[in-house]
Design a protein around this motif. Structure first.
Motif, PDB file in Angstrom:
ATOM      1  N   TYR A 178      -4.514  -0.120  11.237  1.00 45.21           N
ATOM      2  CA  TYR A 178      -4.836   0.920  10.274  1.00 45.21           C
ATOM      3  C   TYR A 178      -6.326   1.222  10.371  1.00 45.21           C
ATOM      4  N   PRO A 203      -9.035   2.201   7.904  1.00 46.49           N
ATOM      5  CA  PRO A 203      -9.577   2.465   6.566  1.00 46.49           C
ATOM      6  C   PRO A 203     -10.890   3.228   6.589  1.00 46.49           C
ATOM      7  N   GLU A 226       0.811  -1.216   0.000  1.00 44.98           N
ATOM      8  CA  GLU A 226       0.000   0.000   0.000  1.00 44.98           C
ATOM      9  C   GLU A 226       0.846   1.268   0.000  1.00 44.98           C
ATOM     10  N   LEU A 271      -3.081   7.407   4.451  1.00 46.84           N
ATOM     11  CA  LEU A 271      -3.463   6.312   5.337  1.00 46.84           C
ATOM     12  C   LEU A 271      -3.417   6.760   6.798  1.00 46.84           C
TER      13      LEU A 271
END
Length: 508
Positions: free
Chosen positions: A477, A479, A429, A448
């Motif tokens: 993370y 999203p 990513e 991100l």
């Protein structure tokens, strides 16, 4: 208006860290043009939204620039609209040709602006909050009226256009079933007793480790949105079916959804989020828990006190209301927190029963209490790993959001908490978002958001913000969040030891 005036204003805004200077420059341009597309351009998106221009396609364009400015704002807006409409056989080639035609009419500075606009890299500092203040200044209307209209319309250009016609046009925006509103957010609390003392008469609810959802129902039509207002209706048929069966004709509910294990514990956050892109919805069923009701059977409840909204919620949502307790004593609130943690959730949210629903705002009427410090930060760079991690991007460079619209402010690094699976994922990513590379560091587009757990913050001259994270480690993370929802440098500094509250930032 010539497009070059937009480009020049963007450069001026990006060259200053003064919020007042940014607002003044933007307001002057808005006042002179009155064109909604200008507002979109200056917050970094075409007025049509994402138009499907591939990052590599845009960056590979090599077109000699025009000698002088001739493009108008309308020319550019029209060309981008036409580009978005191109489809069918041979569309890829026609799209490239359309971009080449637009770029051939643009000066070098205009080409650079267009490339950054189309690739999402336009970092001139005109974030939503700054732009809303500029719209209010340009239209000479109260900022609160502009912000409320934006939260209900969901469109900065539409809000700006209404503002320039007068305050009455802004007041005309209403909650519309089927059109999502920005979610109300909770501020961090230092402790449960402090939150209870500040909030007053309250409800204390479990803070679930799930994904924020907003559901709208009008008759048999049900729509489901994420916290970023992205529609995910087609991927969550079990939620649609459940909401369609509620005892009402129309409703707007705010809540969380999460995947549960067989014993009722929450599955990892990433598993819940993966459902929004799943091809086979039978892979993992989601369970909804609602904590607010914004509309019920023709009655808008945004401005009603929370106690009235909770009455409506219990009337319509039944067993799907998030666990919690109304008007608890200190001991009862502590028991709710213990129950939430034992059930595998993050903590609790303490909410004032007198509070209206402040869409899009992070105020003190809702306060979250978590047992550990966490921050939602933006990944701005990463270092190549060594040893077992050789060939993988490992040590993350972390940035906090600049509330005045500048680029993220670096506050630390970490490689702790990364599993092998997450290392492989972030390598893919982050390389896809790389803007600069050398033998050691890869600089990436700040897109991100990552949740970081830390032991605290200390004063440090090492980073631009003057603070550094202590013992930072990766939780996950996010999203479900964009960089505009990351914690600010002010929230990081609030964790410094010293007199006054040192709030726990991050989260919902």
């Amino acid at each position: 208006m010539l497009f070059t005036e937009v480009v020049e204003t963007s450069a001026a805004v990006g060259a200053t860290r003064s919020r007042l200077a940014k607002v003044g420059a933007l307001a002057d341009l808005i006042r002179r043009t009155g064109t909604p597309a200008v507002v979109s351009f200056l917050v970094g998106v075409p007025s049509q939204g994402r138009i499907g221009a591939g990052w590599r396609t845009v960056l590979d364009l090599d077109v000699p620039p025009a000698a002088g400015p001739s493009l108008t704002v309308s020319d550019v807006d029209g060309a981008l609209g036409a580009y978005a409409a191109i489809g069918g056989r041979g569309s890829a080639a026609r799209r490239v040709e359309a971009l080449r035609d637009l770029f051939s009419r643009a000066t070098a500075a205009e080409q650079d602006f267009l490339k950054r606009l189309l690739t999402g890299e336009l970092r001139q500092g005109a974030l939503e909050g700054v732009m809303l203040d500029a719209v209010a200044k340009a239209a000479e209307v109260p900022g609160e009226v502009v912000r409320r209209a934006f939260m209900l319309s969901g469109s900065l250009p539409a809000t700006a256009a209404a503002a320039l016609t007068g305050e009455a046009a802004l007041a005309a925006f209403r909650l519309e079933v089927g059109r999502p509103v920005r979610p109300m957010l909770a501020s961090p609390a230092e402790s449960l007793p402090d939150a209870l003392a500040e909030v007053g008469e309250a409800t204390v609810e479990h803070k679930l480790d799930g994904a924020r959802i907003q559901v709208h129902r009008d008759g048999d039509v049900v729509r489901v949105f994420t916290r970023t207002l992205r529609e995910v209706t087609k991927t969550v048929p079990e939620l649609v079916e459940l909401v369609r069966g509620l005892p009402c004709d129309s409703v707007v509910l705010d809540g969380e959804t999460l995947a549960l294990t067989d014993d009722g514990k929450p599955r990892p956050f990433q598993e819940t989020m993966s459902r929004f892109g799943a091809q086979d919805v039978r892979e993992l069923l989601l369970s909804p828990f609602f904590f607010d009701c914004l509309h019920l059977d023709g009655r808008d409840l945004l401005d009603e006190p929370l106690r009235a909204r909770l009455d409506a919620l219990r009337q319509v949502a039944g067993d799907h209301v998030v666990p919690g307790r109304l008007r608890p004593t200190g001991e009862e609130a502590a028991a709710v927190l213990d129950e939430a943690l034992a059930a595998g959730h993050e903590g609790v949210v303490v909410k004032s029963l007198d509070s209206a629903y402040a869409a899009g705002r992070r105020g003190r009427a809702w306060q979250k209490v978590k047992p550990v410090h966490t921050l939602d930060l933006v990944v701005i760079g990463v270092e190549w790993g060594s040893g077992r991690r050789r060939g993988l991007l490992s040590n993350l460079h972390l940035g906090a959001r600049d509330p005045d619209g500048g680029p993220p402010v670096m506050v630390g690094k970490t490689f702790k908490g990364l599993t092998d699976e997450l290392l492989a994922w972030q390598t893919r990513e982050l390389l896809a978002r790389a803007t600069e590379k050398d033998e050691w560091v890869v600089t990436v587009r700040p897109e991100l958001v990552i949740e970081i757990e830390l032991d605290g913050v200390q004063v440090s001259p090492r980073y631009p913000g003057g603070v550094a994270l202590r013992f930072a480690r990766v939780v996950r993370y996010r999203p479900d969040k964009g960089p505009a929802e990351a914690d600010t440098i002010d929230a990081v500094r609030a964790l410094l030891p010293g007199p006054g509250p040192a709030a726990t930032a991050g989260g919902a």
